[in-house]
Design a protein around this motif. Sequence first.
Motif, PDB file in Angstrom:
ATOM      1  N   GLU A  49       0.889  -1.114  -0.095  1.00 42.00           N
ATOM      2  CA  GLU A  49      -0.160   0.049  -0.007  1.00 42.00           C
ATOM      3  C   GLU A  49       0.816   1.277   0.015  1.00 42.00           C
ATOM      4  N   GLY A  50       2.171   1.136   0.636  1.00 37.27           N
ATOM      5  CA  GLY A  50       2.750   2.315   0.619  1.00 37.27           C
ATOM      6  C   GLY A  50       3.361   2.484  -0.466  1.00 37.27           C
ATOM      7  N   LEU A  51       3.658   1.532  -1.588  1.00 40.56           N
ATOM      8  CA  LEU A  51       4.192   1.789  -2.661  1.00 40.56           C
ATOM      9  C   LEU A  51       3.169   2.651  -3.358  1.00 40.56           C
ATOM     10  N   ALA A  52       1.748   2.126  -3.335  1.00 40.26           N
ATOM     11  CA  ALA A  52       0.706   2.972  -4.190  1.00 40.26           C
ATOM     12  C   ALA A  52       0.705   4.281  -3.758  1.00 40.26           C
ATOM     13  N   PHE A  53       0.848   4.454  -2.165  1.00 39.09           N
ATOM     14  CA  PHE A  53       0.832   5.783  -1.813  1.00 39.09           C
ATOM     15  C   PHE A  53       1.913   6.673  -2.268  1.00 39.09           C
ATOM     16  N   GLN A  54       2.973   6.215  -2.395  1.00 39.50           N
ATOM     17  CA  GLN A  54       4.107   7.129  -2.913  1.00 39.50           C
ATOM     18  C   GLN A  54       3.923   7.221  -4.309  1.00 39.50           C
ATOM     19  N   ALA A  55       3.576   6.388  -5.200  1.00 40.30           N
ATOM     20  CA  ALA A  55       3.279   6.548  -6.822  1.00 40.30           C
ATOM     21  C   ALA A  55       2.420   7.708  -6.615  1.00 40.30           C
ATOM     22  N   CYS A 106      -3.618   1.865   6.367  1.00 42.44           N
ATOM     23  CA  CYS A 106      -3.573   1.987   4.892  1.00 42.44           C
ATOM     24  C   CYS A 106      -4.576   3.086   4.642  1.00 42.44           C
ATOM     25  N   GLY A 107      -5.531   2.892   5.215  1.00 41.52           N
ATOM     26  CA  GLY A 107      -6.755   3.922   4.753  1.00 41.52           C
ATOM     27  C   GLY A 107      -6.249   5.273   4.999  1.00 41.52           C
ATOM     28  N   PHE A 108      -5.796   5.487   6.257  1.00 39.90           N
ATOM     29  CA  PHE A 108      -5.148   6.886   6.424  1.00 39.90           C
ATOM     30  C   PHE A 108      -4.240   7.310   5.440  1.00 39.90           C
ATOM     31  N   LEU A 109      -3.385   6.540   5.128  1.00 36.72           N
ATOM     32  CA  LEU A 109      -2.432   7.036   3.645  1.00 36.72           C
ATOM     33  C   LEU A 109      -3.137   7.341   2.571  1.00 36.72           C
ATOM     34  N   ALA A 110      -4.213   6.435   2.173  1.00 38.54           N
ATOM     35  CA  ALA A 110      -4.835   6.797   1.092  1.00 38.54           C
ATOM     36  C   ALA A 110      -5.388   8.413   1.182  1.00 38.54           C
ATOM     37  N   GLY A 111      -6.002   8.402   2.363  1.00 37.29           N
ATOM     38  CA  GLY A 111      -6.621   9.848   2.695  1.00 37.29           C
ATOM     39  C   GLY A 111      -5.574  10.854   2.457  1.00 37.29           C
ATOM     40  N   ALA A 123       4.039  13.126   6.266  1.00 38.72           N
ATOM     41  CA  ALA A 123       3.814  11.742   6.582  1.00 38.72           C
ATOM     42  C   ALA A 123       4.593  10.771   6.103  1.00 38.72           C
ATOM     43  N   LEU A 124       5.190  10.834   4.860  1.00 38.46           N
ATOM     44  CA  LEU A 124       6.147   9.750   4.446  1.00 38.46           C
ATOM     45  C   LEU A 124       7.440   9.922   5.081  1.00 38.46           C
ATOM     46  N   TRP A 125       7.974  11.164   5.264  1.00 39.73           N
ATOM     47  CA  TRP A 125       9.040  11.264   5.954  1.00 39.73           C
ATOM     48  C   TRP A 125       9.107  10.605   7.356  1.00 39.73           C
ATOM     49  N   ALA A 126       7.739  11.020   8.222  1.00 45.21           N
ATOM     50  CA  ALA A 126       7.623  10.526   9.493  1.00 45.21           C
ATOM     51  C   ALA A 126       7.745   8.908   9.615  1.00 45.21           C
ATOM     52  N   LEU A 127       6.698   8.377   8.400  1.00 44.96           N
ATOM     53  CA  LEU A 127       6.886   6.779   8.602  1.00 44.96           C
ATOM     54  C   LEU A 127       8.145   6.172   8.167  1.00 44.96           C
ATOM     55  N   GLU A 128       8.997   6.760   7.327  1.00 42.28           N
ATOM     56  CA  GLU A 128      10.406   6.080   7.265  1.00 42.28           C
ATOM     57  C   GLU A 128      11.260   6.355   8.438  1.00 42.28           C
ATOM     58  N   ARG A 129      11.056   7.547   8.942  1.00 39.52           N
ATOM     59  CA  ARG A 129      11.980   7.763  10.045  1.00 39.52           C
ATOM     60  C   ARG A 129      11.774   6.974  11.375  1.00 39.52           C
ATOM     61  N   ALA A 130      10.242   6.701  11.292  1.00 42.85           N
ATOM     62  CA  ALA A 130       9.804   6.138  12.458  1.00 42.85           C
ATOM     63  C   ALA A 130      10.420   4.546  12.543  1.00 42.85           C
ATOM     64  N   TYR A 131      10.701   4.126  11.291  1.00 46.18           N
ATOM     65  CA  TYR A 131      11.197   2.673  10.970  1.00 46.18           C
ATOM     66  C   TYR A 131      12.539   2.867  11.259  1.00 46.18           C
ATOM     67  N   GLU A 184       1.128  18.714  10.454  1.00 45.84           N
ATOM     68  CA  GLU A 184       1.346  18.444  11.947  1.00 45.84           C
ATOM     69  C   GLU A 184       0.127  17.323  12.279  1.00 45.84           C
ATOM     70  N   GLU A 185      -1.089  17.295  11.678  1.00 46.27           N
ATOM     71  CA  GLU A 185      -2.047  16.156  12.178  1.00 46.27           C
ATOM     72  C   GLU A 185      -1.376  15.119  11.319  1.00 46.27           C
ATOM     73  N   ALA A 186      -1.105  14.940  10.329  1.00 47.94           N
ATOM     74  CA  ALA A 186      -0.596  13.878   9.549  1.00 47.94           C
ATOM     75  C   ALA A 186       0.701  13.250  10.279  1.00 47.94           C
ATOM     76  N   PHE A 187       1.573  13.931  10.869  1.00 47.80           N
ATOM     77  CA  PHE A 187       2.472  13.719  11.442  1.00 47.80           C
ATOM     78  C   PHE A 187       1.954  12.862  12.838  1.00 47.80           C
ATOM     79  N   VAL A 188       1.354  13.436  13.317  1.00 48.66           N
ATOM     80  CA  VAL A 188       0.448  12.678  14.689  1.00 48.66           C
ATOM     81  C   VAL A 188      -0.269  11.389  14.355  1.00 48.66           C
TER      82      VAL A 188
END
Length: 213
Positions: A49-55, A106-111, A123-131, A184-188
């Motif tokens: 799903e992340g690949l689709a989001f990033q595309a 995944c629904g949140f990412l799609a949104g 949000a993309l930065w945050a999720l990669e940084r989290a990992y 900021e909301e996306a980060f949270v």
Amino acid sequence: MRPRDLLARHQELWRGATRHPFLDGVREGTLPRRAFERWLVQDYLFVREGLAFQARLLARAPRRDQRLLIGGLVALEEELGWFEEQARRRNLDLDARPHPANAAYCGFLAGLEGEPYAAALAALWALERAYLEAWRGAAPGHPEYREFVEHWTTPEFADYVSGLEGAAEAALGEAGEGARGRAEEAFVGVARFERGFWEMALEGTEENGGRVG
Ligand SMILES: Cc1ncc(CO)c(N)n1
């Protein structure tokens, strides 16, 4: 507002996303095998799903971010192949149903497609940084899981996360106040869903955790 301001403002939440008993178990080797397998299958579905989001993000990215995002997409496609090999070795069925916590993430990412570019990129930065932080905290990792720790702690991955931070900083710098609020909301949101993902892996209740047979 810069990406690092988001980390500073939400330290507690961020800690919850990047420190977790699941990761302690990876480091110490005390993680129940079922939990690890559940995480592996669910993370495969998440990366798809992340690949689709990033595309979709790439399609509306400014010229200057195209190479960075394309590089990330190539890495995600390779990562899917890597997951498939890991699952094959462990006899796990990747044709599994997303756990509700995963489906919600995944629904949140799609949104985020309907959100300002700066917010989706943050949000993309945050999720990669989290990992990156989460797996760094599990280093060097029990031998059984070491390959996974190494996968998300390479200098290449750290560089990619830095690249995303720079891009997010530029996008936020150009964004209006409304878009910064959305970022900021996306980060949270990312921080909460990341924590939920570890919780799901450790406490999920599927019948067989994706195991074949
Ligand atoms: C849940 C989750 N967050 C972030 C990443 C990093 O891509 C991942 N693979 N899975």
